[in-house]
Design a protein around this motif. Structure first.
Motif, PDB file in Angstrom:
ATOM      1  N   MET A  36       0.840  -1.199   0.000  1.00  0.00           N
ATOM      2  CA  MET A  36       0.000   0.000   0.000  1.00  0.00           C
ATOM      3  C   MET A  36       0.873   1.246   0.000  1.00  0.00           C
ATOM      4  O   MET A  36       1.883   1.323   0.705  1.00  0.00           O
ATOM      5  CB  MET A  36      -0.887  -0.023   1.247  1.00  0.00           C
ATOM      6  N   ALA A  39      -3.798   5.661   1.412  1.00  0.00           N
ATOM      7  CA  ALA A  39      -5.171   5.236   1.710  1.00  0.00           C
ATOM      8  C   ALA A  39      -5.966   6.420   2.261  1.00  0.00           C
ATOM      9  O   ALA A  39      -5.507   7.114   3.167  1.00  0.00           O
ATOM     10  CB  ALA A  39      -5.166   4.095   2.722  1.00  0.00           C
ATOM     11  N   GLU A  65     -10.344   2.615   0.901  1.00  0.00           N
ATOM     12  CA  GLU A  65      -9.918   3.480  -0.197  1.00  0.00           C
ATOM     13  C   GLU A  65      -8.408   3.373  -0.216  1.00  0.00           C
ATOM     14  O   GLU A  65      -7.763   3.765   0.759  1.00  0.00           O
ATOM     15  CB  GLU A  65     -10.300   4.923   0.167  1.00  0.00           C
ATOM     16  N   GLY A  66      -7.838   2.842  -1.254  1.00  0.00           N
ATOM     17  CA  GLY A  66      -6.389   2.699  -1.215  1.00  0.00           C
ATOM     18  C   GLY A  66      -5.783   2.464  -2.581  1.00  0.00           C
ATOM     19  O   GLY A  66      -6.461   2.020  -3.514  1.00  0.00           O
ATOM     20  N   ALA A  67      -4.501   2.784  -2.672  1.00  0.00           N
ATOM     21  CA  ALA A  67      -3.759   2.538  -3.910  1.00  0.00           C
ATOM     22  C   ALA A  67      -2.368   2.065  -3.536  1.00  0.00           C
ATOM     23  O   ALA A  67      -1.822   2.450  -2.502  1.00  0.00           O
ATOM     24  CB  ALA A  67      -3.680   3.803  -4.752  1.00  0.00           C
ATOM     25  N   ILE A  87      -5.517   0.462  -7.891  1.00  0.00           N
ATOM     26  CA  ILE A  87      -6.465   1.012  -6.922  1.00  0.00           C
ATOM     27  C   ILE A  87      -7.301  -0.166  -6.437  1.00  0.00           C
ATOM     28  O   ILE A  87      -7.668  -1.041  -7.227  1.00  0.00           O
ATOM     29  CB  ILE A  87      -7.378   2.072  -7.575  1.00  0.00           C
ATOM     30  N   THR A 136      -7.242  -1.236   3.911  1.00  0.00           N
ATOM     31  CA  THR A 136      -6.189  -0.433   3.261  1.00  0.00           C
ATOM     32  C   THR A 136      -5.344   0.376   4.243  1.00  0.00           C
ATOM     33  O   THR A 136      -4.334   0.940   3.840  1.00  0.00           O
ATOM     34  CB  THR A 136      -6.794   0.524   2.215  1.00  0.00           C
ATOM     35  N   LEU A 157      -0.347   8.211  -6.729  1.00  0.00           N
ATOM     36  CA  LEU A 157      -1.158   7.295  -5.913  1.00  0.00           C
ATOM     37  C   LEU A 157      -1.752   7.991  -4.685  1.00  0.00           C
ATOM     38  O   LEU A 157      -2.811   7.608  -4.202  1.00  0.00           O
ATOM     39  CB  LEU A 157      -0.315   6.086  -5.498  1.00  0.00           C
ATOM     40  N   ASP A 158      -1.046   9.051  -4.182  1.00  0.00           N
ATOM     41  CA  ASP A 158      -1.564   9.721  -2.985  1.00  0.00           C
ATOM     42  C   ASP A 158      -2.793  10.586  -3.299  1.00  0.00           C
ATOM     43  O   ASP A 158      -3.409  11.133  -2.392  1.00  0.00           O
ATOM     44  CB  ASP A 158      -0.478  10.562  -2.307  1.00  0.00           C
ATOM     45  N   CYS A 161      -5.759   7.405  -4.950  1.00  0.00           N
ATOM     46  CA  CYS A 161      -6.276   6.432  -3.980  1.00  0.00           C
ATOM     47  C   CYS A 161      -7.727   6.777  -3.628  1.00  0.00           C
ATOM     48  O   CYS A 161      -8.538   5.888  -3.374  1.00  0.00           O
ATOM     49  CB  CYS A 161      -5.407   6.383  -2.727  1.00  0.00           C
TER      50      CYS A 161
END
Ligand code: ZN
Ligand code: ZN
Length: 366
Positions: A36, A39, A65-67, A87, A136, A157-158, A161
């Motif tokens: 991860m 998130a 909720e996460g990437a 994601i 996440t 990603l931040d 996500c």
């Protein structure tokens, strides 16, 4: 087996989350190990440990909720491989069930409603549940391939996500579920992370008037950046809110979106739409799914339409990449959604900020 997994765990209701060191099981067929990277802290996570929802399955790794980046894939996994940016999605897309294969509007994969008894997380040998089989708020997670969406590697990603829940829910509610038409008038109840994305989606669809309703005046600024044209604070309205909304929309809105999860607001969302074709969309999730909602029978006989969706009706694997493209093309105000970036150790402060209405999203970075 991974032994040094750092995760935020809820052990019982009405207590802050604890940062624990967990173990993660080896991959089963069809599973993916995700490292991860970011998130988002969503209101739904809060309801699972602040006592507002009846939940008993603790200990629980929160976060939906996460990437991150794929670290390893289990036997049979074909859609992602190590190094892919992904994601995670709360609702699986198996690609094979009637719902997944249908071109009708739904993301409710049959497997979403079947219990998935796997508990890859464990604490001192004891299995730990992961919320919606994701979890996440954890440095690593073992998830089903059907809940993993491969995205372009140049997307930050931040930020993206937040597409997994808030982005997909809001954008999908406006663009996929309601399919807002150009020139429309739209009312959005609740201008948090979801409502802001509904506004983005409605604006992209060509809505010309977007009216936001919220009791927190601080929410107006970010909503305007997303495309809000009118802000209504119910506390400032002398008469009834529905009457006011009907008046300023000259008879009622074309679309109304309830993004809070309040039965009372839902009634107002239905009643503030116009006769003939007014469409009300239920987006927010109430504390209890057994709550009943009330509106006049005439509201329906007059031709209004009532819709609802989980995660905006966006299919996790096949449709999220398009929404990421919208962001990368500069069409979304998603950057402003991320009000703060925090380490996992500050997650309780992140929840406190969300509860106080000070942030749209805090993103945990790993
Ligand atoms: Zn959420
Ligand atoms: Zn399916």
């Amino acid at each position: 087996m991974l032994d040094n997994v750092r995760a935020a765990v809820a052990h019982r209701p009405k207590q802050p989350l604890d940062i624990e060191t967990l173990s993660l099981d080896n991959l089963f067929p069809g599973e993916v190990l995700v490292e991860m990277k970011a998130a988002g802290i969503c209101h739904t996570d809060l309801t699972l440990f602040d006592g507002s929802r009846a939940w008993t399955d603790y200990p629980l790794v929160l976060g939906h909720e996460g990437a991150g980046v794929v670290a390893e894939t289990g036997p049979g996994v074909t859609s992602v491989r190590a190094g892919d940016h992904v994601i995670l999605g709360a609702i699986p897309e198996c690609g094979e069930c009637p719902a997944c294969r249908s071109t009708r509007l739904t993301n409710l994969c049959d497997t979403f409603f079947k219990p998935y008894p796997r508990r890859p997380f464990s604490l001192d040998g004891r299995p730990v549940r992961a919320f919606v089989e994701l979890g996440t708020f954890s440095s690593h997670a073992v998830v089903r391939e059907t809940q993993v969406c491969k995205i372009r590697s140049d997307a930050p990603l931040d930020v993206v996500c937040c597409m997994g829940c808030a982005g997909a829910t809001g954008l999908g509610a406006a663009a996929f579920t309601a399919q807002v038409t150009p020139g429309s008038t739209v009312v959005v109840f609740g201008l948090g992370g979801i409502g802001t994305n509904v506004i983005d989606g409605a604006r992209i669809c060509g809505a010309t008037r977007i009216i936001g309703v919220d009791t927190n005046p601080a929410k107006e600024k970010t909503a305007r950046i997303a495309g809000l044209t009118d802000f209504v604070n119910p506390k400032d309205i002398a008469g009834d809110l529905v009457g006011h909304l009907r008046e300023i929309t000259k008879g009622g809105a074309d679309y109304a979106f309830e993004c809070v999860g309040s039965a009372q607001l839902w009634t107002q969302a239905v009643e503030c739409t116009r006769i003939g074709w007014g469409t009300a969309v239920m987006v927010g999730i109430p504390p209890s799914s057994h709550e009943t909602i009330a509106f006049r029978t005439r509201s329906i006989l007059e031709g209004r339409r009532i819709m609802g969706c989980y995660i905006g009706n966006v299919k996790t694997r096949s449709q999220l990449p398009e929404l990421v493209d919208w962001y990368m093309d500069g069409r979304l105000s998603l950057d402003q959604l991320v009000s703060a970036r925090i380490p996992l150790e500050q997650i309780n402060e992140g929840f406190a900020e969300l509860k106080a209405g000070n942030v749209l999203r805090s993103v945990v970075q790993f």
